[in-house]
Design a protein around this motif. Sequence first.
Motif, PDB file in Angstrom:
ATOM      1  N   MET A   1       0.394  -1.560  -0.187  1.00 28.79           N
ATOM      2  CA  MET A   1      -0.085  -0.119  -0.248  1.00 28.79           C
ATOM      3  C   MET A   1       1.186   0.908  -0.240  1.00 28.79           C
ATOM      4  O   MET A   1       0.578   2.122  -0.783  1.00 28.79           O
ATOM      5  CB  MET A   1      -0.958   0.045   0.779  1.00 28.79           C
ATOM      6  N   LYS A   2       2.311   0.520   1.483  1.00 23.68           N
ATOM      7  CA  LYS A   2       3.309   2.224   0.416  1.00 23.68           C
ATOM      8  C   LYS A   2       3.436   2.857  -0.180  1.00 23.68           C
ATOM      9  O   LYS A   2       2.953   4.326  -0.955  1.00 23.68           O
ATOM     10  CB  LYS A   2       3.509   2.072   1.567  1.00 23.68           C
ATOM     11  N   ASP A   3       3.798   1.322  -0.289  1.00 25.04           N
ATOM     12  CA  ASP A   3       4.383   1.663  -2.536  1.00 25.04           C
ATOM     13  C   ASP A   3       3.670   2.262  -3.386  1.00 25.04           C
ATOM     14  O   ASP A   3       4.046   3.306  -3.761  1.00 25.04           O
ATOM     15  CB  ASP A   3       5.035   1.009  -2.681  1.00 25.04           C
ATOM     16  N   ALA A   4       2.611   1.782  -3.175  1.00 20.32           N
ATOM     17  CA  ALA A   4       1.708   2.052  -4.171  1.00 20.32           C
ATOM     18  C   ALA A   4       1.171   3.803  -4.750  1.00 20.32           C
ATOM     19  O   ALA A   4       1.375   4.485  -4.818  1.00 20.32           O
ATOM     20  CB  ALA A   4      -0.218   1.433  -4.732  1.00 20.32           C
ATOM     21  N   VAL A   5       0.960   3.785  -2.825  1.00 17.79           N
ATOM     22  CA  VAL A   5       0.701   5.449  -2.372  1.00 17.79           C
ATOM     23  C   VAL A   5       1.867   6.692  -2.785  1.00 17.79           C
ATOM     24  O   VAL A   5       1.955   7.729  -3.544  1.00 17.79           O
ATOM     25  CB  VAL A   5       0.546   5.902  -1.372  1.00 17.79           C
TER      26      VAL A   5
END
Length: 58
Positions: free
Chosen positions: A31-35
Amino acid sequence: MSNPKGKPENFGNQESRELTDNLSFRVTKEMKDAVKAKDDPSEFCRRAIQKALDEESG
């Protein structure tokens, strides 16, 4: 010199609504990488949270 990223008018929000508070929470690495891959991660998160709040209240 002040930080231009810290001014509410730089976020496209209403002038009357100052961005003064912070919110933090845990997410998965994916999730962090996608955001973080978004052009404007902070604005993406603000819009996503507002959308969820609007859907919940409406």
